[in-house]
Motif scaffolding. Structure first.
Motif, PDB file in Angstrom:
ATOM      1  N   MET A   1       0.837  -1.206   0.000  1.00 38.69           N
ATOM      2  CA  MET A   1       0.000   0.000   0.000  1.00 38.69           C
ATOM      3  C   MET A   1       0.864   1.245   0.000  1.00 38.69           C
ATOM      4  N   SER A   2       1.251   1.684  -1.172  1.00 33.33           N
ATOM      5  CA  SER A   2       2.156   2.822  -1.243  1.00 33.33           C
ATOM      6  C   SER A   2       1.449   4.096  -0.785  1.00 33.33           C
ATOM      7  N   ASP A   3       0.135   4.136  -0.952  1.00 31.68           N
ATOM      8  CA  ASP A   3      -0.614   5.336  -0.588  1.00 31.68           C
ATOM      9  C   ASP A   3      -0.719   5.548   0.917  1.00 31.68           C
ATOM     10  N   GLU A   4      -0.459   4.477   1.645  1.00 34.69           N
ATOM     11  CA  GLU A   4      -0.552   4.600   3.092  1.00 34.69           C
ATOM     12  C   GLU A   4       0.463   5.614   3.600  1.00 34.69           C
ATOM     13  N   ARG A   5       1.631   5.653   2.932  1.00 34.19           N
ATOM     14  CA  ARG A   5       2.680   6.574   3.339  1.00 34.19           C
ATOM     15  C   ARG A   5       2.211   8.028   3.170  1.00 34.19           C
ATOM     16  N   THR A   6       1.527   8.285   2.069  1.00 27.60           N
ATOM     17  CA  THR A   6       0.990   9.631   1.831  1.00 27.60           C
ATOM     18  C   THR A   6       0.065  10.046   2.969  1.00 27.60           C
ATOM     19  N   LEU A   7      -0.781   9.121   3.373  1.00 34.39           N
ATOM     20  CA  LEU A   7      -1.718   9.420   4.456  1.00 34.39           C
ATOM     21  C   LEU A   7      -0.983   9.687   5.762  1.00 34.39           C
ATOM     22  N   ASP A   8       0.045   8.885   6.021  1.00 31.86           N
ATOM     23  CA  ASP A   8       0.832   9.087   7.240  1.00 31.86           C
ATOM     24  C   ASP A   8       1.495  10.458   7.227  1.00 31.86           C
ATOM     25  N   LEU A   9       2.001  10.848   6.050  1.00 28.35           N
ATOM     26  CA  LEU A   9       2.641  12.163   5.915  1.00 28.35           C
ATOM     27  C   LEU A   9       1.651  13.279   6.201  1.00 28.35           C
ATOM     28  N   LEU A  10       0.481  13.133   5.613  1.00 27.30           N
ATOM     29  CA  LEU A  10      -0.561  14.129   5.796  1.00 27.30           C
ATOM     30  C   LEU A  10      -0.956  14.227   7.266  1.00 27.30           C
ATOM     31  N   GLU A  11      -1.036  13.079   7.897  1.00 22.35           N
ATOM     32  CA  GLU A  11      -1.385  13.029   9.307  1.00 22.35           C
ATOM     33  C   GLU A  11      -0.336  13.771  10.139  1.00 22.35           C
ATOM     34  N   ALA A  12       0.924  13.550   9.789  1.00 26.08           N
ATOM     35  CA  ALA A  12       2.021  14.215  10.506  1.00 26.08           C
ATOM     36  C   ALA A  12       1.966  15.727  10.296  1.00 26.08           C
ATOM     37  N   LYS A  13       1.639  16.106   9.071  1.00 25.18           N
ATOM     38  CA  LYS A  13       1.530  17.545   8.744  1.00 25.18           C
ATOM     39  C   LYS A  13       0.460  18.209   9.608  1.00 25.18           C
ATOM     40  N   ILE A  14      -0.672  17.549   9.725  1.00 24.79           N
ATOM     41  CA  ILE A  14      -1.776  18.090  10.516  1.00 24.79           C
ATOM     42  C   ILE A  14      -1.351  18.275  11.966  1.00 24.79           C
ATOM     43  N   GLU A  15      -0.649  17.266  12.460  1.00 25.42           N
ATOM     44  CA  GLU A  15      -0.173  17.319  13.838  1.00 25.42           C
ATOM     45  C   GLU A  15       0.777  18.507  14.022  1.00 25.42           C
ATOM     46  N   GLU A  16       1.620  18.713  13.032  1.00 27.16           N
ATOM     47  CA  GLU A  16       2.571  19.819  13.050  1.00 27.16           C
ATOM     48  C   GLU A  16       1.838  21.159  13.135  1.00 27.16           C
ATOM     49  N   LEU A  17       0.820  21.286  12.295  1.00 27.98           N
ATOM     50  CA  LEU A  17       0.025  22.514  12.272  1.00 27.98           C
ATOM     51  C   LEU A  17      -0.660  22.743  13.611  1.00 27.98           C
ATOM     52  N   ARG A  18      -1.116  21.650  14.182  1.00 25.74           N
ATOM     53  CA  ARG A  18      -1.815  21.743  15.466  1.00 25.74           C
ATOM     54  C   ARG A  18      -0.901  22.310  16.532  1.00 25.74           C
ATOM     55  N   GLN A  19       0.352  21.833  16.515  1.00 24.51           N
ATOM     56  CA  GLN A  19       1.304  22.312  17.516  1.00 24.51           C
ATOM     57  C   GLN A  19       1.645  23.776  17.284  1.00 24.51           C
ATOM     58  N   LEU A  20       1.784  24.117  16.021  1.00 25.23           N
ATOM     59  CA  LEU A  20       2.038  25.505  15.654  1.00 25.23           C
ATOM     60  C   LEU A  20       0.912  26.393  16.140  1.00 25.23           C
ATOM     61  N   ASN A  21      -0.283  25.892  15.958  1.00 24.40           N
ATOM     62  CA  ASN A  21      -1.489  26.598  16.354  1.00 24.40           C
ATOM     63  C   ASN A  21      -1.461  26.904  17.839  1.00 24.40           C
ATOM     64  N   ALA A  22      -1.031  25.942  18.616  1.00 21.22           N
ATOM     65  CA  ALA A  22      -1.006  26.115  20.058  1.00 21.22           C
ATOM     66  C   ALA A  22       0.113  27.058  20.482  1.00 21.22           C
ATOM     67  N   VAL A  23       1.271  26.910  19.885  1.00 18.75           N
ATOM     68  CA  VAL A  23       2.445  27.662  20.311  1.00 18.75           C
ATOM     69  C   VAL A  23       2.401  29.117  19.843  1.00 18.75           C
ATOM     70  N   GLU A  24       2.200  29.295  18.553  1.00 21.55           N
ATOM     71  CA  GLU A  24       2.343  30.625  17.975  1.00 21.55           C
ATOM     72  C   GLU A  24       1.126  31.521  18.195  1.00 21.55           C
ATOM     73  N   GLY A  25       0.027  30.923  18.558  1.00 26.03           N
ATOM     74  CA  GLY A  25      -1.160  31.739  18.739  1.00 26.03           C
ATOM     75  C   GLY A  25      -1.760  32.231  17.434  1.00 26.03           C
ATOM     76  N   ILE A  26      -1.343  31.609  16.319  1.00 25.77           N
ATOM     77  CA  ILE A  26      -1.960  31.960  15.035  1.00 25.77           C
ATOM     78  C   ILE A  26      -3.149  31.039  14.826  1.00 25.77           C
ATOM     79  N   ASP A  27      -4.211  31.569  14.264  1.00 24.51           N
ATOM     80  CA  ASP A  27      -5.383  30.712  14.089  1.00 24.51           C
ATOM     81  C   ASP A  27      -5.285  29.902  12.797  1.00 24.51           C
TER      82      ASP A  27
END
Lengths: 331, 280
Positions: A1-27
């Motif tokens: 399932m090569s596409d699974e990696r894409t999903l994992d990447l996307l999931e990681a990206k979302i998590e990254e944004l979430r942390q940014l959201n909390a830290v930087e105070g940007i909405d």
């Protein structure tokens, strides 16, 4: 399932944004919501129409929960009993006592390894004669003290090797089967991942067989079938489809009793939820079976296995005497 | 199953000569031998002693008292529940095997006597898709045991099988469970079961019914085991001894009771069953 990696990447990206959201105070919540929706959409697209070969790969997924994971969540206080009393202890087939909703049960569990080191010890989840002899011992224990027996199946098959053959692995499988056929307590087999051939069935002759949604159960691995019947190892995908080894197909064929749903993407995507669903299923099935007196339980088990097989009367074996290719379950 | 063709460790090979020729070449010693003499000699090469396959009918003839055998094999065929197609549709494979053997599947069951001792006999036929066990063979084995129970006779099964029939998928695998379940009842009924293992007794057949006899007898030249040489070498690339899974290998490791030459099997069965005459 090569596409699974894409999903994992996307999931990681979302998590990254979430942390940014909390830290930087940007909405970034709008952005996050949009990406999450996209992730959900892609996930559904990827996993809702899995073909059988993808299902095989999911059943063997390295992140998939193994027996010990369920032993710690579905059951309480697993008390392992080791050794076959003859030559050793198989780490690919575990046995022991545990409690299920407070009730003592005997558990048999096939266990794969997570790391190379662990796989060396566990022979990649392939039981040897030591394991099947231990299984028989545990089945006799269940019979003696009237503890229900729960099997968790997850193996590519019995370990193929010189020592296994020297210790007559086939006969140890046959004897485990025979013990299961006669044990006077309710028995439930759960295929949590890979149900590989005789090595899996050895602990699977139960009153009730359930499979996790993405588990498989097969007479031979798709690779093995491909090399024997197609004479081409690369035909494993075709073999997987032909063998009808998915939970859905086996339920339709009347060979198993139920399917435990998994989260989208497989059991490992939400282990807690999978374990809860599995526990609910086992507890429900066990309470149904426990209501039956032992002689009726045995009579039903006998009728079930005696009745397995599909054939029709054919007076003369000529080309035209064969019945037409109709599979009612599939239409 | 073609699994067993072309293997150089093969000790018995399928006789593939056209039937109308009078002579055949022994694949073991290369000698040209008169076919009728081979047949009269239980399909053993008169020149070198090599064993060739026996068909189910030939095996039955070689064992039971003349005229005593009544065929109980109902002509049932699998309905191909998976509609299985590999390089060839399963239905075609079945039809070819049926045409070649005049059997409906890979086993014949029936009642008869051996030196006057009554028994129910099941004999597999390797020519039929490698003697593999699917729904039909599993059913016949169970019916044979049920007949043994109904008539209070001993049960003898002569195995020659590569294992489960892949083309019937889980139905085949579960025949292991089915035959074992009925075998248990036979034991409870107090009737003896003699399992005769010939070339080959392997895979799902060896890992179920064939290993559960009260007495296990191997014919000389047998192959007995669960995972075959090729599977082991492909999976773990292990060196295997030359006599791996032969009757000698099995006997030395305590896996079987006795090894018997083909021509002695009839007397051997009469002898063994004689001990149980009183229990019925």
């Amino acid at each position: 399932m090569s596409d699974e990696r894409t999903l994992d990447l996307l999931e990681a990206k979302i998590e990254e944004l979430r942390q940014l959201n909390a830290v930087e105070g940007i909405d970034l919540s709008k952005e996050i919501a949009r990406l999450e929706e996209k992730l959900q959409h892609l996930r559904r697209k990827l996993y809702e129409n899995l073909n059988d070969w993808e299902r095989v790969k999911l059943a063997r997924h390295p992140k998939r929960p193994y027996s010990l994971d369920y032993l710690e969540t579905v059951f309480e206080g697993f008390y392992e009993l080791r050794g076959d009393r003859v030559t050793g202890d198989d780490r690919a087939l575990l046995a022991g006592l545990a409690r299920l909703d407070g009730r003592p049960v005997v558990v048999l569990a096939q266990q794969k390894g997570r790391t190379t080191e662990e796989n060396k010890e566990r022979f990649f989840g392939m039981p040897r004669p030591q394991g099947f002899r231990k299984a028989r011992r545990a089945i006799e224990l269940a019979d003696r003290f009237r503890f229900p027996l729960i099997s968790m199946i997850d193996t590519p098959g019995a370990y193929p090797g010189l020592e296994a053959e020297e210790q007559n692995v086939g006969a140890t499988i046959a004897e485990s089967l025979q013990a299961m056929a006669g044990v006077r307590v309710p028995t439930i087999a759960v295929v949590i991942g890979e149900g590989g051939s005789g090595g899996a069935l050895a602990i699977g002759l139960a009153d009730c067989i359930v499979m996790l949604e993405n588990a498989i159960f097969s007479v031979i691995t798709p690779e093995g079938a491909a090399s024997i019947l197609w004479k081409d190892k690369d035909k494993a995908k075709d073999a997987a489809a032909a063998l009808q080894l998915t939970a859905e197909r086996l339920l339709a064929l009347g060979l198993i009793d139920g399917i435990v749903p998994e989260p989208l993407g497989g059991a490992h995507k939400d282990f807690g939820k999978t374990a809860d669903a599995l526990k609910t299923e086992i507890v429900r099935r066990l309470s149904e079976l426990s209501a039956l007196p032992a002689n009726e339980l045995l009579a039903r088990r006998y009728a079930r296995y005696r009745g397995i097989g599909r054939f029709v009367l054919a007076p003369i074996p000529t080309p035209d005497a064969l019945p037409p290719a109709v599979d009612a379950a599939r239409n | 199953m073609s699994l067993f063709k072309e293997r150089q460790y093969l000790r018995i090979r399928v006789d593939r000569e056209a039937d109308d020729s009078l002579w055949m070449k022994c694949k073991a010693c290369g000698e040209l031998v008169f076919k009728r003499r081979v047949r009269e000699n239980n399909n053993v090469c008169p020149s070198c002693g090599e064993y060739f396959f026996l068909t189910a009918a030939e095996r039955i003839d070689s064992l039971v008292d003349p005229g005593s055998f009544e065929d109980l094999t109902e002509r049932i065929v699998t309905d191909d529940p998976l509609a299985f197609v590999d390089s060839q549709p399963y239905r075609e494979r079945l039809r070819e095997a049926q045409e070649k053997t005049s059997l409906s599947d890979a086993i014949v069951i029936g009642r008869g006597t051996i030196e006057g001792v009554p028994l129910i006999l099941g004999v597999m036929d390797f020519r039929f898709i490698g003697g593999s066990m699917g729904s039909v063979m599993g059913e016949h084995i169970c019916r044979a045991m049920e007949a043994a129970m109904a008539e209070r006779r001993a049960f003898v099964l002569v195995s020659s099988s590569g294992g489960a029939r892949i083309q019937e998928g889980m139905f085949s695998l579960l025949q292991m469970a089915k035959t074992v379940t009925v075998r248990r009842r036979l034991a409870e009924a107090g009737l003896p079961f003699v399992s005769v293992m010939t070339y080959p007794t392997s895979g799902g057949v060896q890992a179920s019914i064939a290993s559960l006899g009260d007495i296990l007898i191997a014919e000389k030249g047998a192959l007995i085991g669960f995972a075959g040489r090729r599977v082991i070498q492909q999976t773990i690339a292990q060196e295997l001894p030359a006599h791996f899974q032969t009757e000698t290998f099995a006997l030395e490791r305590g896996q079987i009771d006795r090894v018997v030459r083909r021509e002695d099997l009839r007397a051997e069965l009469a002898l063994a069953l004689g001990f149980f005459a009183g229990v019925r």
